[in-house]
Write a protein that holds these residues in place. Sequence first.
Motif, mmCIF file in Angstrom:
data_model
loop_
_atom_site.group_PDB
_atom_site.id
_atom_site.type_symbol
_atom_site.label_atom_id
_atom_site.label_comp_id
_atom_site.label_asym_id
_atom_site.label_seq_id
_atom_site.Cartn_x
_atom_site.Cartn_y
_atom_site.Cartn_z
ATOM 1 N N MET A 1 0.837 -1.195 0.000
ATOM 2 C CA MET A 1 0.000 0.000 0.000
ATOM 3 C C MET A 1 0.877 1.252 0.000
ATOM 4 O O MET A 1 1.782 1.374 0.819
ATOM 5 N N ILE A 2 0.631 2.154 -0.955
ATOM 6 C CA ILE A 2 1.248 3.475 -0.928
ATOM 7 C C ILE A 2 0.254 4.431 -0.278
ATOM 8 O O ILE A 2 -0.884 4.545 -0.723
ATOM 9 N N SER A 3 0.670 5.082 0.786
ATOM 10 C CA SER A 3 -0.154 6.100 1.428
ATOM 11 C C SER A 3 0.333 7.474 1.002
ATOM 12 O O SER A 3 1.540 7.749 1.038
ATOM 13 N N VAL A 4 -0.602 8.306 0.569
ATOM 14 C CA VAL A 4 -0.292 9.671 0.151
ATOM 15 C C VAL A 4 -0.922 10.625 1.157
ATOM 16 O O VAL A 4 -2.081 10.443 1.553
ATOM 17 N N VAL A 5 -0.160 11.614 1.567
ATOM 18 C CA VAL A 5 -0.635 12.598 2.544
ATOM 19 C C VAL A 5 -0.540 13.983 1.921
ATOM 20 O O VAL A 5 0.535 14.387 1.462
ATOM 21 N N GLY A 6 -1.678 14.696 1.879
ATOM 22 C CA GLY A 6 -1.604 16.048 1.353
ATOM 23 C C GLY A 6 -2.930 16.593 0.885
ATOM 24 O O GLY A 6 -3.981 15.961 1.034
ATOM 25 N N GLU A 7 -2.862 17.774 0.281
ATOM 26 C CA GLU A 7 -4.057 18.547 -0.024
ATOM 27 C C GLU A 7 -4.854 17.962 -1.187
ATOM 28 O O GLU A 7 -4.294 17.413 -2.138
ATOM 29 N N ALA A 8 -6.159 18.106 -1.073
ATOM 30 C CA ALA A 8 -7.105 17.837 -2.156
ATOM 31 C C ALA A 8 -7.905 19.116 -2.353
ATOM 32 O O ALA A 8 -8.412 19.698 -1.395
ATOM 33 N N LEU A 9 -8.025 19.543 -3.594
ATOM 34 C CA LEU A 9 -8.708 20.809 -3.839
ATOM 35 C C LEU A 9 -9.337 20.808 -5.222
ATOM 36 O O LEU A 9 -9.222 19.856 -5.980
ATOM 37 N N ILE A 10 -10.013 21.884 -5.516
ATOM 38 C CA ILE A 10 -10.626 22.072 -6.829
ATOM 39 C C ILE A 10 -9.764 23.032 -7.635
ATOM 40 O O ILE A 10 -9.472 24.146 -7.196
ATOM 41 N N ASP A 11 -9.313 22.568 -8.807
ATOM 42 C CA ASP A 11 -8.608 23.435 -9.745
ATOM 43 C C ASP A 11 -9.623 24.193 -10.597
ATOM 44 O O ASP A 11 -10.530 23.585 -11.187
ATOM 45 N N VAL A 12 -9.480 25.496 -10.658
ATOM 46 C CA VAL A 12 -10.277 26.328 -11.560
ATOM 47 C C VAL A 12 -9.340 26.772 -12.680
ATOM 48 O O VAL A 12 -8.408 27.554 -12.450
ATOM 49 N N LEU A 13 -9.540 26.237 -13.875
ATOM 50 C CA LEU A 13 -8.664 26.540 -15.004
ATOM 51 C C LEU A 13 -9.232 27.726 -15.781
ATOM 52 O O LEU A 13 -10.338 27.657 -16.313
ATOM 53 N N ALA A 14 -8.454 28.800 -15.842
ATOM 54 C CA ALA A 14 -8.933 30.033 -16.469
ATOM 55 C C ALA A 14 -8.050 30.385 -17.665
ATOM 56 O O ALA A 14 -6.820 30.422 -17.548
ATOM 57 N N THR A 15 -8.671 30.600 -18.792
ATOM 58 C CA THR A 15 -7.972 31.093 -19.981
ATOM 59 C C THR A 15 -8.714 32.322 -20.495
ATOM 60 O O THR A 15 -9.938 32.426 -20.347
ATOM 61 N N ASP A 16 -7.974 33.231 -21.086
ATOM 62 C CA ASP A 16 -8.582 34.466 -21.578
ATOM 63 C C ASP A 16 -9.645 34.154 -22.632
ATOM 64 O O ASP A 16 -9.433 33.358 -23.548
ATOM 65 N N GLY A 17 -10.819 34.772 -22.465
ATOM 66 C CA GLY A 17 -11.870 34.644 -23.461
ATOM 67 C C GLY A 17 -12.686 33.380 -23.382
ATOM 68 O O GLY A 17 -13.501 33.106 -24.270
ATOM 69 N N ALA A 18 -12.494 32.577 -22.317
ATOM 70 C CA ALA A 18 -13.257 31.332 -22.175
ATOM 71 C C ALA A 18 -13.760 31.212 -20.746
ATOM 72 O O ALA A 18 -13.123 31.709 -19.809
ATOM 73 N N PRO A 19 -14.911 30.573 -20.543
ATOM 74 C CA PRO A 19 -15.395 30.379 -19.178
ATOM 75 C C PRO A 19 -14.464 29.450 -18.408
ATOM 76 O O PRO A 19 -13.833 28.560 -19.009
ATOM 77 N N PRO A 20 -14.322 29.628 -17.084
ATOM 78 C CA PRO A 20 -13.432 28.762 -16.301
ATOM 79 C C PRO A 20 -13.924 27.317 -16.303
ATOM 80 O O PRO A 20 -15.116 27.045 -16.370
ATOM 81 N N VAL A 21 -12.959 26.404 -16.240
ATOM 82 C CA VAL A 21 -13.238 24.972 -16.177
ATOM 83 C C VAL A 21 -12.843 24.478 -14.794
ATOM 84 O O VAL A 21 -11.748 24.782 -14.303
ATOM 85 N N VAL A 22 -13.714 23.724 -14.152
ATOM 86 C CA VAL A 22 -13.491 23.259 -12.787
ATOM 87 C C VAL A 22 -13.166 21.770 -12.805
ATOM 88 O O VAL A 22 -13.905 20.970 -13.395
#
Length: 295
Positions: A1-22
Motif C-alpha cells: 500500500m502506498i499512502s499519500v498525505v496532502g491537499e485535495a482541492l478544486i482546480d479552476v482553469l482560467a484562460t482568456d476569453g473562455a469560461p473557467p473549467v473546474v
Amino acid sequence: MISVVGEALIDVLATDGAPPVVRPGGSPLNVAVGLGRQGVPVALLTRFGADPDGDVLAAHLRDSGVDLVGDPRDDLPTSTATARLDPSGTAEYTFRLDWRIPDEPLPETTTCLHTGSLAACLAPGADRVLDLLREWHGRAVISYDPNIRPSLMGDPAAARQRVDECAALADVVKASADDIAWLHPELPVDQVAAGWLTLGPSLVVVTRGAKGATGYLADGTVPQAAVPVEVVDTVGAGDAFTSGLLTGLHARDLLTREALGSLTPFQLAPALADAAASAAATCARPGADPPHPSR
C-alpha cells in the motif's frame, strides 16, 4: 500500500476569453489518482469540505481506485486553486485554501509514504506531515516532492530549511528545476541534487519540462528525454511524472528501502521512462488527468 498525505482541492482553469473549467486537483491528490489508475493500492490522507466541491473530489477519488484514510470531510469549505493558463499552456496559480489533516493513523500496510507540495509547508497541517515523516522514516519508503508554490511559501530561508528537513527523511526526492531555482537561485541544479543525496535519499530526480529529466544516484546520473507531445496544458504534469515514477519502481519491486539503497542506473532507466510517458500523456489533455493503462 502506498499512502499519500496532502491537499485535495478544486482546480479552476482560467484562460482568456473562455469560461473557467473546474476540475479536481491538488498535487498529492493527483499523485494518488495517478497511482490508483495504474492499479497500485493507494490510500489518501487529506481533508475537504462537506460541500458540493467535496462531493466532486470524493467521486473522483473513488472512480480512480483511491481509498480514503478516515473521514476527510470537515465544516470548512473545500480548497480551490485557480490556474491561469498562458498561450503555451503553462499554469500560474492563486489559492484559497485551508490545510489541516484528520487525526487518523496511516494504514499499517503502508510500504511507501508520499507527500509534498503545500501539505509539507502550509500551517497548521505541515507540522503534522513532518511528524508523520519522522514516524514512518525507516519503516517505509518515503517519497517527497517539494512542488514549490512561491506565493504561499513565505520566507525563502524558512522554506529551504523545511524542504531540507523533509528531504533528509526521504528515500526518493523528485523536484523540478523551477523548484530548485526558487529555493537556491545561486546554485546549479546538479549541485543542489547532489547535496540532497548527502542528506539521506537514495534517489533524487529533477524534471525540466520539455528538456526531460535526470535521475541522480550515488554512483551516477540517468538522463531521460521528454516524450514529444502536442501540449494542451501542463497542469498536473509533474504529479503524473511522480505517480509514473513510483508506479514504475513498484512494478519492478524496486520501491523498498533495500532496493533503492542499491539502485543502479540500469534499473532506474525504465522507471524514468514510465514517468516521462505518464507526464506526456497528461500534457496532451486538459487539466490534471493522469493516464489509465488502457488510454
